[in-house]
Design a protein around this motif. Sequence first.
Motif, mmCIF file in Angstrom:
data_model
loop_
_atom_site.group_PDB
_atom_site.id
_atom_site.type_symbol
_atom_site.label_atom_id
_atom_site.label_comp_id
_atom_site.label_asym_id
_atom_site.label_seq_id
_atom_site.Cartn_x
_atom_site.Cartn_y
_atom_site.Cartn_z
ATOM 1 N N ASP A 195 -30.242 14.608 94.469
ATOM 2 C CA ASP A 195 -29.646 15.718 95.224
ATOM 3 C C ASP A 195 -29.732 17.014 94.427
ATOM 4 O O ASP A 195 -29.988 18.082 94.993
ATOM 5 N N ASP A 196 -29.522 16.924 93.113
ATOM 6 C CA ASP A 196 -29.662 18.103 92.262
ATOM 7 C C ASP A 196 -31.089 18.640 92.312
ATOM 8 O O ASP A 196 -31.316 19.855 92.303
ATOM 9 N N GLN A 197 -32.056 17.720 92.364
ATOM 10 C CA GLN A 197 -33.458 18.145 92.428
ATOM 11 C C GLN A 197 -33.735 18.911 93.717
ATOM 12 O O GLN A 197 -34.400 19.953 93.702
ATOM 13 N N VAL A 198 -33.220 18.411 94.828
ATOM 14 C CA VAL A 198 -33.401 19.106 96.111
ATOM 15 C C VAL A 198 -32.765 20.492 96.056
ATOM 16 O O VAL A 198 -33.362 21.483 96.501
ATOM 17 N N GLU A 199 -31.566 20.577 95.524
ATOM 18 C CA GLU A 199 -30.891 21.876 95.405
ATOM 19 C C GLU A 199 -31.720 22.840 94.562
ATOM 20 O O GLU A 199 -31.850 24.032 94.902
ATOM 21 N N THR A 200 -32.304 22.340 93.482
ATOM 22 C CA THR A 200 -33.116 23.176 92.603
ATOM 23 C C THR A 200 -34.343 23.713 93.334
ATOM 24 O O THR A 200 -34.693 24.893 93.210
ATOM 25 N N ILE A 201 -34.996 22.861 94.118
ATOM 26 C CA ILE A 201 -36.189 23.285 94.851
ATOM 27 C C ILE A 201 -35.823 24.289 95.936
ATOM 28 O O ILE A 201 -36.534 25.290 96.150
ATOM 29 N N LEU A 202 -34.709 24.068 96.628
ATOM 30 C CA LEU A 202 -34.270 25.022 97.656
ATOM 31 C C LEU A 202 -33.926 26.369 97.032
ATOM 32 O O LEU A 202 -34.237 27.430 97.604
ATOM 33 N N LEU A 203 -33.292 26.368 95.872
ATOM 34 C CA LEU A 203 -33.010 27.615 95.173
ATOM 35 C C LEU A 203 -34.308 28.328 94.796
ATOM 36 O O LEU A 203 -34.422 29.561 94.939
ATOM 37 N N ALA A 204 -35.283 27.561 94.330
ATOM 38 C CA ALA A 204 -36.570 28.151 93.956
ATOM 39 C C ALA A 204 -37.246 28.776 95.175
ATOM 40 O O ALA A 204 -37.790 29.885 95.103
ATOM 41 N N LEU A 205 -37.211 28.085 96.307
ATOM 42 C CA LEU A 205 -37.791 28.629 97.538
ATOM 43 C C LEU A 205 -37.092 29.920 97.941
ATOM 44 O O LEU A 205 -37.738 30.890 98.356
ATOM 45 N N SER A 206 -35.775 29.950 97.818
ATOM 46 C CA SER A 206 -35.016 31.137 98.231
ATOM 47 C C SER A 206 -35.332 32.342 97.360
ATOM 48 O O SER A 206 -35.139 33.491 97.780
ATOM 49 N N ARG A 207 -35.831 32.107 96.147
ATOM 50 C CA ARG A 207 -36.138 33.188 95.220
ATOM 51 C C ARG A 207 -37.620 33.557 95.218
ATOM 52 O O ARG A 207 -38.063 34.389 94.426
ATOM 53 N N GLY A 208 -38.403 32.895 96.090
ATOM 54 C CA GLY A 208 -39.830 33.179 96.131
ATOM 55 C C GLY A 208 -40.565 32.685 94.903
ATOM 56 O O GLY A 208 -41.527 33.307 94.444
ATOM 57 N N GLU B 177 -34.368 10.300 90.501
ATOM 58 C CA GLU B 177 -34.766 9.718 91.786
ATOM 59 C C GLU B 177 -33.635 8.890 92.400
ATOM 60 O O GLU B 177 -33.852 8.114 93.335
ATOM 61 N N VAL B 178 -32.419 9.077 91.891
ATOM 62 C CA VAL B 178 -31.245 8.351 92.390
ATOM 63 C C VAL B 178 -30.347 9.336 93.134
ATOM 64 O O VAL B 178 -30.066 10.425 92.635
ATOM 65 N N SER B 179 -29.898 8.963 94.327
ATOM 66 C CA SER B 179 -29.070 9.878 95.113
ATOM 67 C C SER B 179 -27.642 9.943 94.565
ATOM 68 O O SER B 179 -27.167 9.018 93.903
ATOM 69 N N ALA B 180 -26.967 11.047 94.878
ATOM 70 C CA ALA B 180 -25.564 11.190 94.479
ATOM 71 C C ALA B 180 -24.717 10.081 95.106
ATOM 72 O O ALA B 180 -23.799 9.553 94.473
ATOM 73 N N ARG B 181 -25.028 9.728 96.340
ATOM 74 C CA ARG B 181 -24.270 8.665 97.024
ATOM 75 C C ARG B 181 -24.411 7.340 96.298
ATOM 76 O O ARG B 181 -23.436 6.600 96.128
ATOM 77 N N GLU B 182 -25.617 7.014 95.838
ATOM 78 C CA GLU B 182 -25.853 5.767 95.111
ATOM 79 C C GLU B 182 -25.079 5.758 93.796
ATOM 80 O O GLU B 182 -24.484 4.740 93.414
#
Length: 330
Positions: free
Chosen positions: A134-147, A173-178
Motif C-alpha cells: 500500500d505504501d508503494q501505491v501511495e508513493t507512485i500516486l504521489l509521483a504521478l501527481s508531481r509529474g 509486496e505484502v498488503s497492509a491488510r495482510e
Amino acid sequence: MSQSLTDAIGAFSPAFALAVAYSGGADSTALLLACCQKWPGQVGAIHVHHGLQAAADGFQQHCQAVCATLNVPLVVRRVDARHSAGQSPEDAARIARYRVFSDLSLENWPASASGKAAFNGLRVQSIALAQHADDQVETILLALSRGAGLPGLSGMAKHWQRDGVSYCRPFLEVSAREIRAWLAAQDIGFIEDPSNTDQRFTRNRIRARLLPALQDVFPAFRDTFARSASHAAQAQDILQELGAQDLTRISRPDDARPVISQLQTLSRARQANALRFWLKAHCMTVPNAAQLDELLDQVADCKTRGHKIDIKVGVGFARRKGDVLAWYNP
C-alpha cells in the motif's frame, strides 16, 4: 501476485548483523517480530525519536518495553526533524532517519545498547524497513501527481546499497491488510500513530480516500501498480547505462565533465539523459525540469568562445569552464 507475510519473510535473506527500523507502529512491529522469530538472537532494532509530537516520548518508551520483552538490542537516536521552508514534513523526517541509519552503518553496534550483549560490537550489515504494498501505491500516486519521470514512477526499491550496508523492504509486496491480519494473531502490542490519520498530509489523504476507491474499481491494483513500477525501474536502468556510456564518450579520459562541443553532437533527449547522469553520479545533485531545460538551451546556444553558461542547477551552479561544462556547489 501479492505475497503473504510468511512468504515474504521466508524469501528474505539479509546479511547479518540485521537491524530493523522500528517505530513501534503495526508494520515495523510485525517486521521486527517476524525477523526475531526467524533469526532469534541475531536481530537488533533502531528507533528514531523525531521529536515532532508530544507522544514521541511515549513511542520511545513503548519500543524500549517491547524490545526488552523480546530481548532485542535497541538503539534510540533523537533527531531534529523540523522541516525547512519549501520542504515537506515527511521529507524532513525521512532525511533525518536516513542520516541516523547512515551514521550507525559506519560504526559498530554501541555497547550501551539495551538487549543481548552478544549483539554489541557487531557492525550492521543490513537494515530492514517496513514499507509495504500500500505504501508503494501511495508513493507512485504521489509521483504521478508531481509529474515525476521514470525514477519517481519506479516507486520504492526493494533492495539497495548505501555506505556499505544493504537496505531492504521485505514487505514491499505484502498488503497492509495482510500485515494487520498476521499481527492480530500475535501476542504483541503496537502504536497507532495519530499523525497517520491526519489528512493535512497528502499521503494520508491518498490512503483514506483513493486506496478504497482503487480497491473497489481495480481489486488487483497493488499487483498492477507494482508491475508498472518494475517496468519503469527497468527502463530507468537502461537510461542509466546509456547515460554512463554517453558521458564516457563526450568527456576527456581523465575528466568526467562533459566537453560542450561533444555534448552538442547528441540529440536533445540524450543530452538531457547524459546531463542527469553526470549531475547525479558525479555532482550528487538532481536538477528539476525547468533547470534542465534551461541548461539544454544554454548548451545549444553555446556556439562561440565567449558564450557564458552560469545557471542554477540542483543545489549548485552549472558553469562553462573553457570547453567543458562544470558544476559548483557554493
